[in-house]
Write a protein that holds these residues in place. Structure first.
Motif, PDB file in Angstrom:
ATOM      1  N   ALA A  48     -49.803  29.281 105.714  1.00  0.00           N
ATOM      2  CA  ALA A  48     -48.973  29.544 106.888  1.00  0.00           C
ATOM      3  C   ALA A  48     -49.430  28.744 108.099  1.00  0.00           C
ATOM      4  CB  ALA A  48     -48.982  31.037 107.210  1.00  0.00           C
ATOM      5  N   ILE A  49     -50.741  28.656 108.306  1.00  0.00           N
ATOM      6  CA  ILE A  49     -51.203  27.936 109.494  1.00  0.00           C
ATOM      7  C   ILE A  49     -51.006  26.437 109.338  1.00  0.00           C
ATOM      8  CG2 ILE A  49     -53.645  27.607 108.884  1.00  0.00           C
ATOM      9  CD1 ILE A  49     -54.265  28.554 111.802  1.00  0.00           C
ATOM     10  N   ILE A  50     -51.140  25.910 108.131  1.00  0.00           N
ATOM     11  CA  ILE A  50     -50.848  24.493 107.902  1.00  0.00           C
ATOM     12  C   ILE A  50     -49.368  24.222 108.123  1.00  0.00           C
ATOM     13  CG2 ILE A  50     -50.792  22.652 106.176  1.00  0.00           C
ATOM     14  CD1 ILE A  50     -53.329  23.996 104.950  1.00  0.00           C
ATOM     15  N   ARG A  51     -48.528  25.122 107.638  1.00  0.00           N
ATOM     16  CA  ARG A  51     -47.088  24.961 107.795  1.00  0.00           C
ATOM     17  C   ARG A  51     -46.657  25.088 109.255  1.00  0.00           C
ATOM     18  NH1 ARG A  51     -43.757  24.759 103.790  1.00  0.00           N
ATOM     19  NH2 ARG A  51     -45.213  25.719 102.342  1.00  0.00           N
ATOM     20  N   SER A  52     -47.445  25.783 110.059  1.00  0.00           N
ATOM     21  CA  SER A  52     -47.087  25.996 111.461  1.00  0.00           C
ATOM     22  C   SER A  52     -47.281  24.749 112.315  1.00  0.00           C
ATOM     23  CB  SER A  52     -47.944  27.130 112.051  1.00  0.00           C
ATOM     24  OG  SER A  52     -49.263  26.673 112.337  1.00  0.00           O
ATOM     25  N   CYS A  53     -47.982  23.749 111.791  1.00  0.00           N
ATOM     26  CA  CYS A  53     -48.332  22.578 112.586  1.00  0.00           C
ATOM     27  C   CYS A  53     -47.087  21.838 113.070  1.00  0.00           C
ATOM     28  CB  CYS A  53     -49.217  21.642 111.764  1.00  0.00           C
ATOM     29  SG  CYS A  53     -49.823  20.227 112.683  1.00  0.00           S
ATOM     30  N   THR A  54     -47.026  21.534 114.343  1.00  0.00           N
ATOM     31  CA  THR A  54     -45.852  20.879 114.921  1.00  0.00           C
ATOM     32  C   THR A  54     -46.013  19.371 115.053  1.00  0.00           C
ATOM     33  OG1 THR A  54     -46.694  21.324 117.147  1.00  0.00           O
ATOM     34  CG2 THR A  54     -45.166  22.936 116.201  1.00  0.00           C
ATOM     35  N   ARG A  55     -47.195  18.854 114.763  1.00  0.00           N
ATOM     36  CA  ARG A  55     -47.361  17.399 114.787  1.00  0.00           C
ATOM     37  C   ARG A  55     -47.295  16.856 113.366  1.00  0.00           C
ATOM     38  NH1 ARG A  55     -52.786  15.876 113.612  1.00  0.00           N
ATOM     39  NH2 ARG A  55     -54.026  17.761 113.310  1.00  0.00           N
ATOM     40  N   GLU A  56     -47.178  15.559 113.253  1.00  0.00           N
ATOM     41  CA  GLU A  56     -47.075  14.902 111.952  1.00  0.00           C
ATOM     42  C   GLU A  56     -48.445  14.864 111.289  1.00  0.00           C
ATOM     43  OE1 GLU A  56     -45.280  10.636 110.318  1.00  0.00           O
ATOM     44  OE2 GLU A  56     -44.787  11.375 112.327  1.00  0.00           O
ATOM     45  N   VAL A  57     -48.532  15.398 110.093  1.00  0.00           N
ATOM     46  CA  VAL A  57     -49.797  15.458 109.352  1.00  0.00           C
ATOM     47  C   VAL A  57     -49.602  14.857 107.970  1.00  0.00           C
ATOM     48  CG1 VAL A  57     -51.397  17.022 108.184  1.00  0.00           C
ATOM     49  CG2 VAL A  57     -50.812  17.405 110.572  1.00  0.00           C
ATOM     50  N   THR A  58     -50.526  13.997 107.575  1.00  0.00           N
ATOM     51  CA  THR A  58     -50.444  13.395 106.242  1.00  0.00           C
ATOM     52  C   THR A  58     -51.765  13.436 105.485  1.00  0.00           C
ATOM     53  OG1 THR A  58     -50.931  11.198 107.150  1.00  0.00           O
ATOM     54  CG2 THR A  58     -48.589  11.804 106.917  1.00  0.00           C
ATOM     55  N   GLU A  59     -52.836  13.968 106.105  1.00  0.00           N
ATOM     56  CA  GLU A  59     -54.122  13.901 105.430  1.00  0.00           C
ATOM     57  C   GLU A  59     -55.082  14.964 105.956  1.00  0.00           C
ATOM     58  OE1 GLU A  59     -55.252   9.854 106.345  1.00  0.00           O
ATOM     59  OE2 GLU A  59     -56.258  10.465 108.192  1.00  0.00           O
ATOM     60  N   VAL A  60     -56.112  15.211 105.151  1.00  0.00           N
ATOM     61  CA  VAL A  60     -57.251  16.036 105.540  1.00  0.00           C
ATOM     62  C   VAL A  60     -58.482  15.142 105.546  1.00  0.00           C
ATOM     63  CG1 VAL A  60     -58.787  17.906 104.811  1.00  0.00           C
ATOM     64  CG2 VAL A  60     -56.307  18.200 104.651  1.00  0.00           C
ATOM     65  N   VAL A  61     -59.306  15.282 106.575  1.00  0.00           N
ATOM     66  CA  VAL A  61     -60.587  14.578 106.627  1.00  0.00           C
ATOM     67  C   VAL A  61     -61.693  15.637 106.612  1.00  0.00           C
ATOM     68  CG1 VAL A  61     -62.080  13.014 107.905  1.00  0.00           C
ATOM     69  CG2 VAL A  61     -59.614  12.626 107.877  1.00  0.00           C
ATOM     70  N   VAL A  62     -62.616  15.491 105.663  1.00  0.00           N
ATOM     71  CA  VAL A  62     -63.645  16.511 105.411  1.00  0.00           C
ATOM     72  C   VAL A  62     -64.979  16.055 105.997  1.00  0.00           C
ATOM     73  CG1 VAL A  62     -64.749  17.933 103.651  1.00  0.00           C
ATOM     74  CG2 VAL A  62     -62.428  17.048 103.267  1.00  0.00           C
ATOM     75  N   HIS A  63     -65.654  16.991 106.666  1.00  0.00           N
ATOM     76  CA  HIS A  63     -66.936  16.740 107.314  1.00  0.00           C
ATOM     77  C   HIS A  63     -67.945  17.802 106.883  1.00  0.00           C
ATOM     78  CE1 HIS A  63     -64.969  14.259 110.570  1.00  0.00           C
ATOM     79  NE2 HIS A  63     -63.944  15.025 110.219  1.00  0.00           N
TER      80      HIS A  63
END
Length: 224
Positions: A48-63
């Motif tokens: 749900a929180i990922i789906r709520s994002c209003t900006r353009e997202v195409t990747e995850v960066v892991v730290h």
């Protein structure tokens, strides 16, 4: 209070929305305004929180946070480092995976992160394991390893990535070291190989391409 958290149930409503990539798997909850320190425990909350994002997202960066196995790390402590000590406007990451496996919200997901170079903040979600430095107590050393992560943290990471791929089936996943290999070693495991093995997901770009040319937009990702 360092352990102060918000209950996501107090900030939820039914939302059947789907986005350009992935249709929702279940009726999801609206988590557009989840405050920092909120603890997420379930796949449904993460989706749900990922789906709520209003900006353009195409990747995850892991730290990882480059902290020791016995070192207390949470939103408040990282905020002290990033905001009070470094003068940044907010915690750099969107999420951290606490030592007990809880996923804690940091920077709002709809706000561009400040966790990586080469233009990747624009399209990425930044998530960080708490840990990375080998040792505890008097035996703290200089080595870094993903073996410092707890089983509960790996379980949460898997749940988060499953949620990410549910919303963005064509999305990419990178380690910080893929994008900035000459300066960073975190998260000290091969994220690209990990998601291929665990989720049968292959990035469109190679690590060298994304380090050299930067991230892909949604349209560029679809066209690839």
């Amino acid at each position: 209070d360092l352990m102060n958290v918000e209950d996501p149930a107090n900030n939820t409503t039914v939302d059947s929305k789907s986005d350009l990539f992935g249709a929702t798997t279940v009726p999801t909850i609206n988590m557009k305004n989840v405050p920092a320190r909120t603890i997420l425990k379930t796949f449904e909350e993460m989706e749900a929180i990922i789906r709520s994002c209003t900006r353009e997202v195409t990747e995850v960066v892991v730290h990882h946070t480059d902290t020791y196995e016995d070192q207390l790390v949470n939103y408040d402590i990282i905020r002290q480092w990033h905001v009070d000590d470094n003068g940044w406007t907010d915690v750099a990451y969107h999420f951290i995976i606490l030592r007990n496996g809880d996923l804690q919200v940091c920077r709002p997901i709809s706000k561009r992160g400040a966790h990586v170079l080469k233009g990747h903040n624009k399209y990425s979600i930044g998530i960080s394991f708490c840990g990375g430095r080998v040792g505890s107590g008097a035996k703290r050393g200089k080595d870094r390893s993903a073996n410092t992560f707890q089983p509960e943290q790996w379980k949460t990471f898997d749940t988060f990535m499953k949620a990410f791929y549910t919303v963005h089936p064509g999305g990419q996943a990178w380690g910080h070291n893929d994008i900035d290999p000459t300066r960073r070693s975190d998260p000290n495991f091969d994220v690209v190989s990990y998601v291929e093995t665990r989720f049968s997901k292959n990035n469109v770009q190679t690590a060298k391409e994304t380090s050299r040319s930067g991230p892909l937009s949604i349209n560029e990702l679809i066209a690839s």
